[in-house]
Design an enzyme around this catalytic site. Sequence first.
Site, short mmCIF file in Angstrom:
data_model
loop_
_atom_site.label_atom_id
_atom_site.label_comp_id
_atom_site.label_asym_id
_atom_site.label_seq_id
_atom_site.Cartn_x
_atom_site.Cartn_y
_atom_site.Cartn_z
N HIS A 16 103.79 -7.87 38.81
CA HIS A 16 103.59 -6.81 39.81
C HIS A 16 102.77 -7.35 40.97
CE1 HIS A 16 103.74 -2.35 40.63
NE2 HIS A 16 102.92 -2.79 41.57
N HIS A 18 103.26 -7.48 45.28
CA HIS A 18 104.04 -7.15 46.47
C HIS A 18 103.95 -8.28 47.50
CE1 HIS A 18 105.11 -3.02 45.39
NE2 HIS A 18 103.92 -2.97 44.81
N HIS A 200 108.55 2.07 40.47
CA HIS A 200 107.17 2.53 40.36
C HIS A 200 107.16 3.96 39.79
CE1 HIS A 200 106.21 -0.87 42.81
NE2 HIS A 200 104.98 -0.48 43.11
N GLU A 203 101.50 6.52 38.75
CA GLU A 203 100.22 6.13 39.36
C GLU A 203 99.70 7.31 40.18
OE1 GLU A 203 98.23 2.54 41.99
OE2 GLU A 203 100.17 3.34 42.61
N ASP A 281 99.00 -6.39 42.21
CA ASP A 281 99.52 -5.40 43.16
C ASP A 281 99.49 -5.93 44.59
OD1 ASP A 281 100.68 -3.04 43.89
OD2 ASP A 281 99.03 -1.75 43.31
N ASP A 282 98.41 -5.71 45.31
CA ASP A 282 98.26 -6.15 46.71
C ASP A 282 96.88 -6.78 46.89
OD1 ASP A 282 100.75 -4.99 48.11
OD2 ASP A 282 99.93 -3.21 47.10
#
Length: 349
Positions: A16, A18, A200, A203, A281-282
């Site tokens: 995961h 991005h 996704h 969340e 994630d980011d």
Amino acid sequence: MESVRDVRKLPKAHLHLHFTGSMRPSTLLELADRYGVHLPDALSGGTPPKLRATDERGWFRFQRLYDIARSCLRTPDDIRRLVREAAEEDVRDGSRWLEIQVDPTSYAPRLGGLIPALEIILDAVEEASRETGLGMRVLVAANRVKHPLDARTLARLAVRYADRGVVGFGLSNDERRGLARDFDRAFAIARRGGLLSAPHGGELSGPGSVADCLDDLRAGRVGHGVRAAEDPRLLARLAEQGVTCEVCPASNVALGVYDKHDDVPVRTLFEAGVPMALGADDPLLFGSRLAAQYEIVRRHHGFTDAELAELARQSVRGSRAPADVRAAILADIDAWLAEPPGASEEPAA
């Protein structure tokens, strides 16, 4: 302090991450200066921005920062640099396999169109994998806030490039907008083409969004999925079906889904038998990369080295790595655990 093994040396898979969000902050500053892009203080201050995206205004601010960063990726060289640096960071954190997620429509206007954009990205992934030794593949993701017809176009494109390194099809952006079933035909195209369904869910929205991913999109993995902890029957279903949740502890707290790291229900999912793959994630916006997620779980949820090794195994099993690659990584995880812990090291940053 009790002596523990270095999580940066724990072999693992990263499922995961991005595309733009994988960028190094220093690279963003350099590219923004090159192209004359004004960065807000939240992106230029040297520390992760203060984010809380649980309301519409907060999510808009998060998305705006992401879009500004993405506007600094303008040439094939920029794409190659981002992918190479993301691979280098992953290798430093013990990753042996990376599936990076991208919506190529975001880069198409500056790279000559949708097909050239994806080809440039796939070429960059192949080159970075060869140079760093990191196994890498791509998950093409549709945007939930765009029309479902756009998602179908992307699904067909993703299937077309399955032999070039595309292994899955996702659905990102604000899960509170649009229904999963609106994208069912796109995901059906992807599944028929042999791609993993990895939308996704769970969340910003509750457990119902995870159930929708399973029911409407036949998810084999779920991006995040942590809100499933609120429904014991859903947890049992995820465990029974072996659906891996891509859990990103740092971003869950940064976006305000949970107030503090102790609240992220990692232990609940683990004890329910739900497979997990920790992800960053980011990192550009949340300030921590892959190994730091394992440190968070160790520090805030009391995971032992044996349990961390099991999380790493689950990440590998949930990946689309070839069988021989999986077997090699799993053997190296066992070797990491078999070695006695040395002196405590500085935590992963």
